[in-house]
Design a protein around this motif. Structure first.
Motif, PDB file in Angstrom:
ATOM      1  N   PHE A 129     -61.357  81.935 145.631  1.00 58.91           N
ATOM      2  CA  PHE A 129     -62.194  81.269 144.627  1.00 58.91           C
ATOM      3  C   PHE A 129     -61.718  79.837 144.442  1.00 58.91           C
ATOM      4  O   PHE A 129     -60.519  79.574 144.345  1.00 58.91           O
ATOM      5  CB  PHE A 129     -62.136  82.029 143.310  1.00 58.91           C
ATOM      6  CG  PHE A 129     -62.692  81.268 142.144  1.00 58.91           C
ATOM      7  CD1 PHE A 129     -61.869  80.662 141.219  1.00 58.91           C
ATOM      8  CD2 PHE A 129     -64.067  81.159 141.981  1.00 58.91           C
ATOM      9  CE1 PHE A 129     -62.386  79.960 140.142  1.00 58.91           C
ATOM     10  CE2 PHE A 129     -64.602  80.461 140.915  1.00 58.91           C
ATOM     11  CZ  PHE A 129     -63.741  79.852 139.988  1.00 58.91           C
ATOM     12  N   VAL A 130     -62.667  78.908 144.333  1.00 61.05           N
ATOM     13  CA  VAL A 130     -62.340  77.496 144.128  1.00 61.05           C
ATOM     14  C   VAL A 130     -62.814  77.013 142.767  1.00 61.05           C
ATOM     15  O   VAL A 130     -62.042  76.445 142.000  1.00 61.05           O
ATOM     16  CB  VAL A 130     -62.950  76.624 145.242  1.00 61.05           C
ATOM     17  CG1 VAL A 130     -62.712  75.142 144.957  1.00 61.05           C
ATOM     18  CG2 VAL A 130     -62.395  77.008 146.609  1.00 61.05           C
ATOM     19  N   ALA A 131     -64.113  77.213 142.480  1.00 64.49           N
ATOM     20  CA  ALA A 131     -64.675  76.688 141.235  1.00 64.49           C
ATOM     21  C   ALA A 131     -65.966  77.410 140.906  1.00 64.49           C
ATOM     22  O   ALA A 131     -66.630  77.948 141.798  1.00 64.49           O
ATOM     23  CB  ALA A 131     -64.934  75.190 141.349  1.00 64.49           C
ATOM     24  N   ALA A 132     -66.334  77.398 139.629  1.00 64.40           N
ATOM     25  CA  ALA A 132     -67.586  77.991 139.181  1.00 64.40           C
ATOM     26  C   ALA A 132     -68.158  77.178 138.045  1.00 64.40           C
ATOM     27  O   ALA A 132     -67.423  76.484 137.321  1.00 64.40           O
ATOM     28  CB  ALA A 132     -67.378  79.442 138.748  1.00 64.40           C
ATOM     29  N   ILE A 133     -69.479  77.282 137.892  1.00 61.04           N
ATOM     30  CA  ILE A 133     -70.175  76.574 136.817  1.00 61.04           C
ATOM     31  C   ILE A 133     -71.270  77.483 136.287  1.00 61.04           C
ATOM     32  O   ILE A 133     -71.961  78.164 137.054  1.00 61.04           O
ATOM     33  CB  ILE A 133     -70.747  75.234 137.337  1.00 61.04           C
ATOM     34  CG1 ILE A 133     -71.359  74.421 136.211  1.00 61.04           C
ATOM     35  CG2 ILE A 133     -71.754  75.452 138.467  1.00 61.04           C
ATOM     36  CD1 ILE A 133     -71.680  72.973 136.609  1.00 61.04           C
ATOM     37  N   THR A 187     -67.201  75.102 133.093  1.00 62.77           N
ATOM     38  CA  THR A 187     -66.718  75.092 134.479  1.00 62.77           C
ATOM     39  C   THR A 187     -65.351  75.750 134.545  1.00 62.77           C
ATOM     40  O   THR A 187     -64.614  75.770 133.549  1.00 62.77           O
ATOM     41  CB  THR A 187     -66.628  73.658 135.033  1.00 62.77           C
ATOM     42  OG1 THR A 187     -65.782  72.882 134.169  1.00 62.77           O
ATOM     43  CG2 THR A 187     -67.993  73.010 135.129  1.00 62.77           C
ATOM     44  N   TYR A 188     -65.044  76.289 135.712  1.00 65.22           N
ATOM     45  CA  TYR A 188     -63.800  77.016 135.917  1.00 65.22           C
ATOM     46  C   TYR A 188     -63.241  76.615 137.278  1.00 65.22           C
ATOM     47  O   TYR A 188     -63.999  76.419 138.227  1.00 65.22           O
ATOM     48  CB  TYR A 188     -64.055  78.525 135.884  1.00 65.22           C
ATOM     49  CG  TYR A 188     -64.777  78.984 134.643  1.00 65.22           C
ATOM     50  CD1 TYR A 188     -66.164  78.958 134.569  1.00 65.22           C
ATOM     51  CD2 TYR A 188     -64.063  79.431 133.530  1.00 65.22           C
ATOM     52  CE1 TYR A 188     -66.831  79.354 133.425  1.00 65.22           C
ATOM     53  CE2 TYR A 188     -64.729  79.837 132.375  1.00 65.22           C
ATOM     54  CZ  TYR A 188     -66.113  79.787 132.337  1.00 65.22           C
ATOM     55  OH  TYR A 188     -66.767  80.180 131.195  1.00 65.22           O
ATOM     56  N   TYR A 189     -61.925  76.520 137.362  1.00 62.72           N
ATOM     57  CA  TYR A 189     -61.291  76.080 138.589  1.00 62.72           C
ATOM     58  C   TYR A 189     -60.065  76.916 138.914  1.00 62.72           C
ATOM     59  O   TYR A 189     -59.347  77.370 138.028  1.00 62.72           O
ATOM     60  CB  TYR A 189     -60.858  74.612 138.470  1.00 62.72           C
ATOM     61  CG  TYR A 189     -61.998  73.663 138.260  1.00 62.72           C
ATOM     62  CD1 TYR A 189     -62.391  73.283 136.987  1.00 62.72           C
ATOM     63  CD2 TYR A 189     -62.706  73.160 139.352  1.00 62.72           C
ATOM     64  CE1 TYR A 189     -63.462  72.422 136.791  1.00 62.72           C
ATOM     65  CE2 TYR A 189     -63.775  72.293 139.170  1.00 62.72           C
ATOM     66  CZ  TYR A 189     -64.150  71.932 137.880  1.00 62.72           C
ATOM     67  OH  TYR A 189     -65.215  71.084 137.703  1.00 62.72           O
ATOM     68  N   THR A 196     -61.492  91.401 137.954  1.00 63.77           N
ATOM     69  CA  THR A 196     -60.565  90.935 138.990  1.00 63.77           C
ATOM     70  C   THR A 196     -60.738  89.450 139.291  1.00 63.77           C
ATOM     71  O   THR A 196     -60.002  88.911 140.114  1.00 63.77           O
ATOM     72  CB  THR A 196     -60.770  91.739 140.274  1.00 63.77           C
ATOM     73  OG1 THR A 196     -62.172  91.718 140.629  1.00 63.77           O
ATOM     74  CG2 THR A 196     -60.341  93.187 140.092  1.00 63.77           C
ATOM     75  N   GLY A 197     -61.728  88.810 138.669  1.00 66.54           N
ATOM     76  CA  GLY A 197     -61.957  87.391 138.910  1.00 66.54           C
ATOM     77  C   GLY A 197     -63.386  87.113 139.321  1.00 66.54           C
ATOM     78  O   GLY A 197     -64.240  87.994 139.279  1.00 66.54           O
TER      79      GLY A 197
END
Length: 123
Positions: A47-51, A58-60, A104-105
């Motif tokens: 996983f790198v990033a989410a929006i 946002t999540y990193y 778990t992410g």
């Protein structure tokens, strides 16, 4: 379901910047939280990033926090990943996906991946 095509990868030197794009030809991207993942042969996809769908959050991953920025333009059905201060360890194939948060992410919501775009960072 989203139909995603990633672009913008390339070969750069350490410290350079790249901006990846992820376009959805299915025009449903605005409905979903979106994310970027990366994969290096011999390692699990990371996983790198989410929006969120409305860009409110946002999540990193810790490894990219402060260097990468995820954004989206729902009118253009596109998600972006601005990558600054690139490091050799950022070398990977990068994939976007509609995402959901599991215990778990972050995970691909539809368990299907595009062709990805390759980023190679030389030292």
């Amino acid at each position: 379901q989203v139909q995603l095509v990633e672009s913008g990868g390339g070969l750069v030197q350490a410290g350079a910047s790249l901006k990846l794009s992820c376009a959805d030809s299915g025009r449903t991207l605005s409905r979903y939280a979106m994310g970027w993942f990366r994969h290096t042969p011999g390692k699990e996809r990371e996983f790198v990033a989410a929006i969120t769908s409305g860009s409110t959050s946002t999540y990193y991953a810790d490894s990219v926090k402060g260097r990468f920025t995820i954004s989206r333009d729902n009118a253009k059905n596109t998600v972006y990943l601005q990558m600054n201060a690139l490091k050799p360890e950022d070398t990977a194939a990068y994939y976007c996906a509609a995402v959901l948060k599991r215990s778990t992410g972050w995970d691909n919501a539809f368990d299907a991946w595009g062709q990805g775009t390759m980023v190679t960072v030389s030292s």
